[in-house]
Write a protein that holds these residues in place. Structure first.
Motif, PDB file in Angstrom:
ATOM      1  N   LEU A  92       0.831  -1.198   0.000  1.00 41.65           N
ATOM      2  CA  LEU A  92       0.000   0.000   0.000  1.00 41.65           C
ATOM      3  C   LEU A  92       0.868   1.251   0.000  1.00 41.65           C
ATOM      4  CD1 LEU A  92      -2.816   1.328   0.264  1.00 41.65           C
ATOM      5  CD2 LEU A  92      -2.518   1.190   2.743  1.00 41.65           C
ATOM      6  N   GLN A  93       0.683   2.111  -1.013  1.00 46.66           N
ATOM      7  CA  GLN A  93       1.474   3.338  -1.119  1.00 46.66           C
ATOM      8  C   GLN A  93       0.695   4.561  -0.666  1.00 46.66           C
ATOM      9  OE1 GLN A  93       2.543   2.943  -5.333  1.00 46.66           O
ATOM     10  NE2 GLN A  93       4.649   2.550  -4.702  1.00 46.66           N
ATOM     11  N   GLY A  94      -0.605   4.525  -0.813  1.00 47.03           N
ATOM     12  CA  GLY A  94      -1.380   5.685  -0.412  1.00 47.03           C
ATOM     13  C   GLY A  94      -2.815   5.588  -0.892  1.00 47.03           C
ATOM     14  N   PHE A  95      -3.509   6.735  -0.825  1.00 44.94           N
ATOM     15  CA  PHE A  95      -4.930   6.787  -1.158  1.00 44.94           C
ATOM     16  C   PHE A  95      -5.203   7.970  -2.080  1.00 44.94           C
ATOM     17  CE2 PHE A  95      -4.385   5.040   3.070  1.00 44.94           C
ATOM     18  CZ  PHE A  95      -5.168   3.900   3.060  1.00 44.94           C
ATOM     19  N   GLN A  96      -6.170   7.792  -2.965  1.00 44.76           N
ATOM     20  CA  GLN A  96      -6.707   8.900  -3.745  1.00 44.76           C
ATOM     21  C   GLN A  96      -8.155   9.127  -3.320  1.00 44.76           C
ATOM     22  OE1 GLN A  96      -5.786   9.940  -7.845  1.00 44.76           O
ATOM     23  NE2 GLN A  96      -4.850   7.909  -8.092  1.00 44.76           N
ATOM     24  N   VAL A  97      -8.485  10.363  -3.024  1.00 41.95           N
ATOM     25  CA  VAL A  97      -9.836  10.715  -2.594  1.00 41.95           C
ATOM     26  C   VAL A  97     -10.409  11.718  -3.593  1.00 41.95           C
ATOM     27  CG1 VAL A  97     -11.239  11.724  -0.757  1.00 41.95           C
ATOM     28  CG2 VAL A  97      -9.214  10.368  -0.174  1.00 41.95           C
ATOM     29  N   LEU A  98     -11.550  11.382  -4.187  1.00 46.60           N
ATOM     30  CA  LEU A  98     -12.268  12.311  -5.058  1.00 46.60           C
ATOM     31  C   LEU A  98     -13.529  12.742  -4.338  1.00 46.60           C
ATOM     32  CD1 LEU A  98     -10.743  10.144  -7.080  1.00 46.60           C
ATOM     33  CD2 LEU A  98     -11.981  11.440  -8.812  1.00 46.60           C
ATOM     34  N   CYS A  99     -13.705  14.032  -4.187  1.00 47.93           N
ATOM     35  CA  CYS A  99     -14.774  14.530  -3.314  1.00 47.93           C
ATOM     36  C   CYS A  99     -15.364  15.821  -3.859  1.00 47.93           C
ATOM     37  CB  CYS A  99     -14.199  14.762  -1.914  1.00 47.93           C
ATOM     38  SG  CYS A  99     -15.348  15.493  -0.761  1.00 47.93           S
ATOM     39  N   ALA A 110     -13.988  15.519   4.228  1.00 50.98           N
ATOM     40  CA  ALA A 110     -13.114  16.032   5.284  1.00 50.98           C
ATOM     41  C   ALA A 110     -12.916  14.986   6.387  1.00 50.98           C
ATOM     42  CB  ALA A 110     -13.693  17.319   5.859  1.00 50.98           C
ATOM     43  N   LYS A 111     -14.007  14.338   6.791  1.00 51.83           N
ATOM     44  CA  LYS A 111     -13.903  13.320   7.850  1.00 51.83           C
ATOM     45  C   LYS A 111     -13.198  12.062   7.342  1.00 51.83           C
ATOM     46  CE  LYS A 111     -15.241  13.736  11.409  1.00 51.83           C
ATOM     47  NZ  LYS A 111     -14.575  14.346  12.585  1.00 51.83           N
ATOM     48  N   VAL A 112     -13.400  11.717   6.078  1.00 45.94           N
ATOM     49  CA  VAL A 112     -12.727  10.534   5.512  1.00 45.94           C
ATOM     50  C   VAL A 112     -11.221  10.761   5.465  1.00 45.94           C
ATOM     51  CG1 VAL A 112     -12.397   9.187   3.405  1.00 45.94           C
ATOM     52  CG2 VAL A 112     -14.711   9.679   4.200  1.00 45.94           C
ATOM     53  N   THR A 113     -10.793  11.932   4.975  1.00 45.62           N
ATOM     54  CA  THR A 113      -9.350  12.192   4.923  1.00 45.62           C
ATOM     55  C   THR A 113      -8.745  12.278   6.326  1.00 45.62           C
ATOM     56  OG1 THR A 113      -9.818  14.573   4.702  1.00 45.62           O
ATOM     57  CG2 THR A 113      -9.388  13.336   2.681  1.00 45.62           C
ATOM     58  N   GLU A 114      -9.510  12.789   7.280  1.00 42.26           N
ATOM     59  CA  GLU A 114      -9.034  12.822   8.668  1.00 42.26           C
ATOM     60  C   GLU A 114      -8.842  11.398   9.193  1.00 42.26           C
ATOM     61  OE1 GLU A 114     -10.505  14.424  13.077  1.00 42.26           O
ATOM     62  OE2 GLU A 114     -11.558  15.070  11.260  1.00 42.26           O
ATOM     63  N   LEU A 115      -9.791  10.507   8.872  1.00 42.86           N
ATOM     64  CA  LEU A 115      -9.678   9.100   9.279  1.00 42.86           C
ATOM     65  C   LEU A 115      -8.450   8.446   8.660  1.00 42.86           C
ATOM     66  CD1 LEU A 115     -10.884   6.458  10.515  1.00 42.86           C
ATOM     67  CD2 LEU A 115     -12.189   6.218   8.397  1.00 42.86           C
ATOM     68  N   LEU A 116      -8.249   8.676   7.360  1.00 39.75           N
ATOM     69  CA  LEU A 116      -7.092   8.093   6.672  1.00 39.75           C
ATOM     70  C   LEU A 116      -5.789   8.636   7.254  1.00 39.75           C
ATOM     71  CD1 LEU A 116      -8.323   8.288   2.961  1.00 39.75           C
ATOM     72  CD2 LEU A 116      -8.194   6.247   4.404  1.00 39.75           C
ATOM     73  N   HIS A 117      -5.756   9.937   7.530  1.00 36.82           N
ATOM     74  CA  HIS A 117      -4.555  10.565   8.075  1.00 36.82           C
ATOM     75  C   HIS A 117      -4.225  10.009   9.454  1.00 36.82           C
ATOM     76  CE1 HIS A 117      -2.260  13.818  10.103  1.00 36.82           C
ATOM     77  NE2 HIS A 117      -1.680  13.932   8.919  1.00 36.82           N
ATOM     78  N   ASP A 118      -5.242   9.778  10.272  1.00 35.55           N
ATOM     79  CA  ASP A 118      -5.014   9.267  11.628  1.00 35.55           C
ATOM     80  C   ASP A 118      -4.569   7.805  11.625  1.00 35.55           C
ATOM     81  OD1 ASP A 118      -5.704  11.724  12.625  1.00 35.55           O
ATOM     82  OD2 ASP A 118      -7.757  11.168  13.167  1.00 35.55           O
ATOM     83  N   GLU A 119      -5.166   7.000  10.739  1.00 31.53           N
ATOM     84  CA  GLU A 119      -4.876   5.562  10.741  1.00 31.53           C
ATOM     85  C   GLU A 119      -3.660   5.193   9.898  1.00 31.53           C
ATOM     86  OE1 GLU A 119      -7.711   2.559  10.517  1.00 31.53           O
ATOM     87  OE2 GLU A 119      -9.334   3.702  11.435  1.00 31.53           O
ATOM     88  N   GLY A 186     -14.474  22.963   2.713  1.00 32.44           N
ATOM     89  CA  GLY A 186     -13.913  21.744   2.144  1.00 32.44           C
ATOM     90  C   GLY A 186     -12.439  21.886   1.832  1.00 32.44           C
ATOM     91  N   ILE A 187     -12.074  22.992   1.188  1.00 33.53           N
ATOM     92  CA  ILE A 187     -10.662  23.216   0.845  1.00 33.53           C
ATOM     93  C   ILE A 187      -9.805  23.283   2.104  1.00 33.53           C
ATOM     94  CG2 ILE A 187      -9.051  24.923  -0.088  1.00 33.53           C
ATOM     95  CD1 ILE A 187     -11.139  25.554  -2.225  1.00 33.53           C
ATOM     96  N   ALA A 188     -10.285  23.992   3.129  1.00 33.63           N
ATOM     97  CA  ALA A 188      -9.510  24.138   4.362  1.00 33.63           C
ATOM     98  C   ALA A 188      -9.295  22.799   5.060  1.00 33.63           C
ATOM     99  CB  ALA A 188     -10.225  25.110   5.298  1.00 33.63           C
ATOM    100  N   HIS A 189     -10.348  22.007   5.196  1.00 37.59           N
ATOM    101  CA  HIS A 189     -10.252  20.752   5.939  1.00 37.59           C
ATOM    102  C   HIS A 189      -9.557  19.654   5.128  1.00 37.59           C
ATOM    103  CE1 HIS A 189     -13.198  22.751   8.508  1.00 37.59           C
ATOM    104  NE2 HIS A 189     -12.991  21.820   9.405  1.00 37.59           N
ATOM    105  N   LEU A 190      -9.859  19.574   3.843  1.00 35.52           N
ATOM    106  CA  LEU A 190      -9.229  18.541   3.019  1.00 35.52           C
ATOM    107  C   LEU A 190      -7.729  18.793   2.873  1.00 35.52           C
ATOM    108  CD1 LEU A 190     -11.997  18.263   0.285  1.00 35.52           C
ATOM    109  CD2 LEU A 190     -11.368  16.463   1.900  1.00 35.52           C
ATOM    110  N   SER A 191      -7.336  20.053   2.753  1.00 36.57           N
ATOM    111  CA  SER A 191      -5.907  20.381   2.644  1.00 36.57           C
ATOM    112  C   SER A 191      -5.150  20.002   3.910  1.00 36.57           C
ATOM    113  CB  SER A 191      -5.734  21.883   2.379  1.00 36.57           C
ATOM    114  OG  SER A 191      -6.368  22.278   1.195  1.00 36.57           O
ATOM    115  N   ARG A 192      -5.798  20.154   5.056  1.00 38.88           N
ATOM    116  CA  ARG A 192      -5.143  19.906   6.342  1.00 38.88           C
ATOM    117  C   ARG A 192      -4.743  18.445   6.502  1.00 38.88           C
ATOM    118  NH1 ARG A 192      -8.931  21.652  10.903  1.00 38.88           N
ATOM    119  NH2 ARG A 192      -8.683  23.604   9.735  1.00 38.88           N
ATOM    120  N   HIS A 193      -5.539  17.520   5.948  1.00 37.72           N
ATOM    121  CA  HIS A 193      -5.305  16.094   6.179  1.00 37.72           C
ATOM    122  C   HIS A 193      -4.835  15.354   4.928  1.00 37.72           C
ATOM    123  CE1 HIS A 193      -8.326  17.067   9.447  1.00 37.72           C
ATOM    124  NE2 HIS A 193      -7.277  16.641  10.122  1.00 37.72           N
ATOM    125  N   SER A 194      -4.449  16.091   3.897  1.00 38.65           N
ATOM    126  CA  SER A 194      -3.992  15.471   2.658  1.00 38.65           C
ATOM    127  C   SER A 194      -2.519  15.769   2.429  1.00 38.65           C
ATOM    128  CB  SER A 194      -4.806  15.988   1.459  1.00 38.65           C
ATOM    129  OG  SER A 194      -6.182  15.732   1.619  1.00 38.65           O
TER     130      SER A 194
END
Length: 209
Positions: A92-99, A110-119, A186-194
């Motif tokens: 596994l190298q990473g994830f792509q999120v289209l939102c 935003a919550k999905v990317t936060e989950l991915l970032h934490d785990e 969306g931009i603020a939260h998605l950028s923070r965890h991507s």
């Protein structure tokens, strides 16, 4: 996207349905009617609170989407699907999120990317923030013939060499305000965890006026 099916022919707010063959304009109800790929059941998660014929209406605000993934049952269901595919990966190298950015799915993303970032903090997360085109001005009919009245919530759609482009009708001031706030949050939260966030739109203004 904000219009799809649950894989059993029932429309939902997320999760693509199946299509058996070419569709006539009157039979088109959802963007997923154009999807010919058969998806694994673990790829689908239907937000049943926001079915097209449900009681909650549209998923139109960032806070609505964010609150969905504050429900422990929803998070557990999402993690179950995520872990299923992670365990299938050899490297596994990473994830792509289209939102979507312009509606409540910005909060879901935003919550999905936060989950991915934490785990999976050591894995890359490439996030694409999507916004639609607001009008069909400048689209040449030589590439396809727009048809009206074929898609609930959309003014028209255009088929170009297998690609389907949807055009939203003009927005009233309240809807424009919702779109602006959803996109900004969306931009603020998605950028923070991507690892990398990239807005993507056929419109130069990210779908905003």
């Amino acid at each position: 996207g904000d219009a799809a099916g649950d894989g059993k022919g029932n429309p939902g707010a997320a999760g693509p349905g199946l299509c058996a063959g070419p569709l006539a304009a009157p039979s088109v109800r959802l963007w997923s009617d154009f999807l010919n790929v058969h998806l694994h059941p673990k790829s689908l998660y239907v937000i049943r609170q926001y079915l097209h014929d449900g009681d909650c209406g549209c998923l139109e605000a960032f806070g609505q989407g964010e609150s969905l993934l504050q429900d422990p049952a929803c998070v557990e269901e999402l993690e179950d699907r995520l872990h299923f595919y992670v365990e299938e990966c050899d490297n596994l190298q990473g994830f792509q999120v289209l939102c979507d950015l312009h509606n409540g799915f910005s909060g879901v993303g935003a919550k999905v990317t936060e989950l991915l970032h934490d785990e999976y903090s050591r894995k890359g997360i490439l996030t694409w923030g999507l916004t639609p085109v607001l009008s069909a001005v400048g689209v040449s009919k030589q590439w396809g013939e727009p048809r009206t009245g074929a898609q609930p919530g959309f003014d028209r759609f255009l088929s170009i060499k297998g690609w389907i482009f949807f055009f939203l009708p003009p927005q009233d001031p309240q809807n424009s305000f919702y779109r602006l706030m959803n996109t900004a949050l969306g931009i603020a939260h998605l950028s923070r965890h991507s690892s990398l966030f990239c807005p993507l739109s056929l419109s130069g203004s990210l779908g905003l006026k």
